[in-house]
Scaffold this motif. Sequence first.
Motif, PDB file in Angstrom:
ATOM      1  N   ARG A 250       0.827  -1.216   0.000  1.00  0.00           N
ATOM      2  CA  ARG A 250       0.000   0.000   0.000  1.00  0.00           C
ATOM      3  C   ARG A 250       0.860   1.264   0.000  1.00  0.00           C
ATOM      4  O   ARG A 250       0.718   2.169   0.807  1.00  0.00           O
ATOM      5  CB  ARG A 250      -1.040   0.000   1.124  1.00  0.00           C
ATOM      6  CG  ARG A 250      -0.539   0.112   2.579  1.00  0.00           C
ATOM      7  CD  ARG A 250      -0.283  -1.238   3.160  1.00  0.00           C
ATOM      8  NE  ARG A 250      -0.171  -1.222   4.614  1.00  0.00           N
ATOM      9  CZ  ARG A 250       0.884  -1.712   5.250  1.00  0.00           C
ATOM     10  NH1 ARG A 250       1.926  -2.178   4.586  1.00  0.00           N
ATOM     11  NH2 ARG A 250       0.881  -1.746   6.571  1.00  0.00           N
ATOM     12  N   GLY A 252       2.525   4.804  -0.867  1.00  0.00           N
ATOM     13  CA  GLY A 252       2.077   6.145  -1.202  1.00  0.00           C
ATOM     14  C   GLY A 252       3.139   7.150  -0.798  1.00  0.00           C
ATOM     15  O   GLY A 252       4.004   6.860   0.036  1.00  0.00           O
ATOM     16  N   GLY A 256      -1.974  10.543   3.862  1.00  0.00           N
ATOM     17  CA  GLY A 256      -3.386  10.198   3.873  1.00  0.00           C
ATOM     18  C   GLY A 256      -4.136  11.075   4.857  1.00  0.00           C
ATOM     19  O   GLY A 256      -3.603  12.046   5.416  1.00  0.00           O
ATOM     20  N   ASP A 260      -2.990  15.049   4.685  1.00  0.00           N
ATOM     21  CA  ASP A 260      -2.263  14.311   3.649  1.00  0.00           C
ATOM     22  C   ASP A 260      -0.896  14.921   3.353  1.00  0.00           C
ATOM     23  O   ASP A 260      -0.549  15.201   2.209  1.00  0.00           O
ATOM     24  CB  ASP A 260      -3.114  14.256   2.379  1.00  0.00           C
ATOM     25  CG  ASP A 260      -2.685  13.137   1.438  1.00  0.00           C
ATOM     26  OD1 ASP A 260      -2.085  12.166   1.914  1.00  0.00           O
ATOM     27  OD2 ASP A 260      -2.963  13.254   0.230  1.00  0.00           O
ATOM     28  N   ASN A 312       4.156   2.310   5.464  1.00  0.00           N
ATOM     29  CA  ASN A 312       3.228   2.812   4.458  1.00  0.00           C
ATOM     30  C   ASN A 312       1.816   2.986   5.003  1.00  0.00           C
ATOM     31  O   ASN A 312       0.901   3.337   4.252  1.00  0.00           O
ATOM     32  CB  ASN A 312       3.200   1.868   3.251  1.00  0.00           C
ATOM     33  CG  ASN A 312       4.482   1.928   2.444  1.00  0.00           C
ATOM     34  OD1 ASN A 312       5.013   3.005   2.186  1.00  0.00           O
ATOM     35  ND2 ASN A 312       4.996   0.775   2.056  1.00  0.00           N
ATOM     36  N   LEU A 314      -1.312   4.749   6.966  1.00  0.00           N
ATOM     37  CA  LEU A 314      -1.719   6.153   6.997  1.00  0.00           C
ATOM     38  C   LEU A 314      -1.312   6.802   8.325  1.00  0.00           C
ATOM     39  O   LEU A 314      -1.208   6.132   9.348  1.00  0.00           O
ATOM     40  CB  LEU A 314      -3.228   6.262   6.818  1.00  0.00           C
ATOM     41  CG  LEU A 314      -3.847   5.611   5.568  1.00  0.00           C
ATOM     42  CD1 LEU A 314      -5.297   6.031   5.423  1.00  0.00           C
ATOM     43  CD2 LEU A 314      -3.062   5.940   4.323  1.00  0.00           C
ATOM     44  N   ARG A 675      -2.194  10.606  -1.777  1.00  0.00           N
ATOM     45  CA  ARG A 675      -3.320   9.710  -1.507  1.00  0.00           C
ATOM     46  C   ARG A 675      -4.687  10.374  -1.666  1.00  0.00           C
ATOM     47  O   ARG A 675      -5.635   9.737  -2.108  1.00  0.00           O
ATOM     48  CB  ARG A 675      -3.183   9.111  -0.104  1.00  0.00           C
ATOM     49  CG  ARG A 675      -2.134   8.002  -0.042  1.00  0.00           C
ATOM     50  CD  ARG A 675      -2.126   7.346   1.321  1.00  0.00           C
ATOM     51  NE  ARG A 675      -1.436   6.064   1.313  1.00  0.00           N
ATOM     52  CZ  ARG A 675      -0.267   5.828   1.884  1.00  0.00           C
ATOM     53  NH1 ARG A 675       0.382   6.813   2.484  1.00  0.00           N
ATOM     54  NH2 ARG A 675       0.274   4.630   1.847  1.00  0.00           N
ATOM     55  N   THR A 676      -4.808  11.650  -1.307  1.00  0.00           N
ATOM     56  CA  THR A 676      -6.113  12.293  -1.426  1.00  0.00           C
ATOM     57  C   THR A 676      -6.366  12.858  -2.819  1.00  0.00           C
ATOM     58  O   THR A 676      -7.496  13.254  -3.118  1.00  0.00           O
ATOM     59  CB  THR A 676      -6.278  13.421  -0.395  1.00  0.00           C
ATOM     60  OG1 THR A 676      -5.190  14.347  -0.553  1.00  0.00           O
ATOM     61  CG2 THR A 676      -6.285  12.874   1.018  1.00  0.00           C
ATOM     62  N   PRO A 678      -4.641  11.394  -6.129  1.00  0.00           N
ATOM     63  CA  PRO A 678      -3.691  10.684  -6.990  1.00  0.00           C
ATOM     64  C   PRO A 678      -3.800  11.138  -8.440  1.00  0.00           C
ATOM     65  O   PRO A 678      -4.817  11.723  -8.852  1.00  0.00           O
ATOM     66  CB  PRO A 678      -4.113   9.219  -6.828  1.00  0.00           C
ATOM     67  CG  PRO A 678      -5.524   9.262  -6.364  1.00  0.00           C
ATOM     68  CD  PRO A 678      -5.662  10.511  -5.558  1.00  0.00           C
ATOM     69  N   ASP A 689      -5.578   2.557  -4.412  1.00  0.00           N
ATOM     70  CA  ASP A 689      -5.597   3.857  -3.741  1.00  0.00           C
ATOM     71  C   ASP A 689      -4.475   4.043  -2.728  1.00  0.00           C
ATOM     72  O   ASP A 689      -4.295   5.127  -2.182  1.00  0.00           O
ATOM     73  CB  ASP A 689      -6.944   4.093  -3.061  1.00  0.00           C
ATOM     74  CG  ASP A 689      -7.275   3.036  -2.011  1.00  0.00           C
ATOM     75  OD1 ASP A 689      -6.378   2.256  -1.629  1.00  0.00           O
ATOM     76  OD2 ASP A 689      -8.446   2.993  -1.580  1.00  0.00           O
ATOM     77  N   GLY A 690      -3.693   3.002  -2.453  1.00  0.00           N
ATOM     78  CA  GLY A 690      -2.593   3.136  -1.504  1.00  0.00           C
ATOM     79  C   GLY A 690      -3.033   3.242  -0.060  1.00  0.00           C
ATOM     80  O   GLY A 690      -2.219   3.502   0.812  1.00  0.00           O
ATOM     81  N   VAL A 691      -4.305   3.014   0.205  1.00  0.00           N
ATOM     82  CA  VAL A 691      -4.820   3.102   1.571  1.00  0.00           C
ATOM     83  C   VAL A 691      -4.757   1.747   2.260  1.00  0.00           C
ATOM     84  O   VAL A 691      -4.355   1.629   3.414  1.00  0.00           O
ATOM     85  CB  VAL A 691      -6.260   3.646   1.582  1.00  0.00           C
ATOM     86  CG1 VAL A 691      -6.856   3.604   2.982  1.00  0.00           C
ATOM     87  CG2 VAL A 691      -6.282   5.075   1.046  1.00  0.00           C
TER      88      VAL A 691
END
Length: 813
Positions: A250, A252, A256, A260, A312, A314, A675-676, A678, A689-691
């Motif tokens: 995940r 990013g 996040g 972010d 990684n 959040l 992340r918010t 991309p 989404d990398g979340v």
Amino acid sequence: MRRSLVSFALAFAVSGSLVAGEPKRDIKKLPASFAGAVNFQKDIEPIFARSCVPCHGPEKQRSGLRLDAGAFALQGGNSGKVIVPGQADKSRLLHLVAGLDPELRMPPLENPALSPLEVSKLRKWIDQGAQWPKSVAANDSSKSKHWSFQPIRRLQLPKVKNPGWVRNPIDAFVLAKLEKENIKPSPEAERTTLIRRLSFDLLGLPPTPDEVEAFVKDGSRDAYPKLVDRLLASPHYGERWGRHWLDLARYGDSDGYEQDRPRPFAWRYRQWVIEALNSDMPFDQFTIEQLAGDLLPKTTIAQKTATGFHRNTLTNREGGTDKEQFRVEACVDRASTTAKVYLGLTLGCAQCHDHKYDPFTQREFYQFFAFFNSDNEVDLPAPLPGEEEKYQKAKATFDTKKKELQDAVAARKKEVPAKEHKSDKQLLELNKMLADHDKKAPTLSVTPTLALGKERKTHVLLRGDFLRPGVEVKPAIPTVLDHLKPLRMPSTDNGTRSVPATLTRLDLARWLMDETNPLTPRVIANWIWHHYFGRGIVATLEDFGTQGERPSHPELLDYLASELRAPKWRLKSFHKFIVTSATYRQSSKARPELLTRDPNNTWLGRQNRLRLEAEIIRDNALAVSGLLTRTIGGPSVKPPQPAGVSELTYANTAKWVESKGADRYRRGMYTWFQRTSPHPMLTTFDAPDGVISCVRREKSNTPLQALTLLNDTIFVECAQALGKRIMTEAMGSPEERVDGAFRLCLARSPAAKEKVALVGLYHELMKAASADTKESARLLSGAPPTNVDPTEAAAWTALARTLLNLDEFMTRE
């Protein structure tokens, strides 16, 4: 539905403590203790068997409570003990079965309550010491018969009717299944298809026309394995499979949540992944360093960087938030991700309650969580090559200037009375200069890592609420898996070395990769397989539990798992094993008999056509146009994106400053991932989404995708560059140039009908460009190539846009 919810709520309460706000019970309302002697097997066991064990026995342990054996019953539930031997009035179990609180009565309200006589006997038994006869042993439910928990079996290869088709053991298993269904395998794909397929699967890049020609003309028996070896030796292999791994991790470039904030050094973990894969690091070492590199003996900066796998998660840095809440959430994510990636289990479903389907209790989730609960996030100084020397010079200059300012401040303080220190303008100015100078202190690059900190107590969090800690637990793996190789506390070593007070991430990592664990090799082999065929042997890559699909070829899966583990977990050998099989080399052309009988190609009677991932679609366009920057590794870059996207972030703080020069055309995996917000091209083509950890990307088909390929800045520039390349590299007639363009974009020559259509399109575009010079100029962005006719350049640019939008261009055949 109401009944099940009530049952769950009440079952939760039986092991719950008298938490803050819960009313105290009036023990005076308890039935008097039974006057005579109480025999457990005659008087108590029948009560438990009828009214308690169905929800708190070997099959179910609601709220972590088990009442079918003394050791379990006296241990209590998720919130603590429910039986206090010798003190019935302090035993919560007695309070609940006596109905002191009607809303929390046990058994649940829809079941018959215990009679006053039964409650009085239970009270007497507890007062007598709550003795549980040794003859009453618990049923052993720790060993599950579920297929994925069983040891790996490497069976003999099945006999087949057509052994001539078999190139390696994979084919024997696949052909046996096909022959059982009276289906013949598909013929081998054409050589142009094979080299393009291999190039995308192993490198994520298209082959050059020269590479295609060399392979097609190579008539030697080892032409194909030589091609595989060459591709696996390419540094772009680490990029291709590194991007696959980053989905699991995940990855990013930002925190996040609402603010972010950027993570300027997150790329250091990505760099480690690429380098580890290119060096063919054994997968067990690859895993251990990511989960516990900081705990290895004589650990290195690189091994600590590997722990960025779990950095990684959040991070919420907003003011007013509870740091403990988000620390706990990060630990929950680390536990859930580890189970998902390496065990293929939805252990995270037991965060708030016992797992609904698989044999995992909430207590076991927090025992697994405990492996990560004492970790601290540490940004470790890690200078890049050549940075240390520059840093030392800058620091010396900085220190000298700072010393001068400090001396000036001290001198001025001596010149003015102490009472004027806060008002003297010169002194105030000097202090401001000193403060401003401190802000310019040189720094070294850092790498985000995990580090084991002071041990934190871990509790079951009731209903997943970090404010409601229940019973304390220690690090452990789920009981159903513990019999594979019990994970126990390390023994002391005669005082010659220190031993951790509890199990650590290193113990967990080594257990995951132990030869007795069947899940990790099965899960990873299945994950790799799905990237080559578009579908795993187990279709539910993330769920090897009871609700997941069973393997389509169970014997093949076990063979692959043993093959992955056998040569010391060498991934490149495993990749070669798969791609040299006849199964992989089949044509992907649809066959009527397969479409009706096996529409999902579960039997593997052909290859699958797979749309390229978002990053690879971009890389492909850059490569064929000649724009691609092939530099390996380094910080993330910010290629052009539509205006207004970064403005969607919190207070417009994520400024998108476009990268210049070669960085503008780097591979898609290096694109900064906010992340918010991309990059729209990536999300349009279904990038994760990398979340949360993503083991399998979804594939959508939307009009936005076609519009992106036509209008996105990078794809417009690719079309312009490809048009110029067609004109300058494929000299000759339009027919010859169409041939060259096809070989560049699709690694093959066009069929006769395709050539006629494209040559006809070219002539139409020439007419249109001649008639509308403004549109021609727009196609060329006002900067036509030198030494060529602008009208012709516009026509070839438009034709290049057509080629870049072909389904075949963005599909791995």
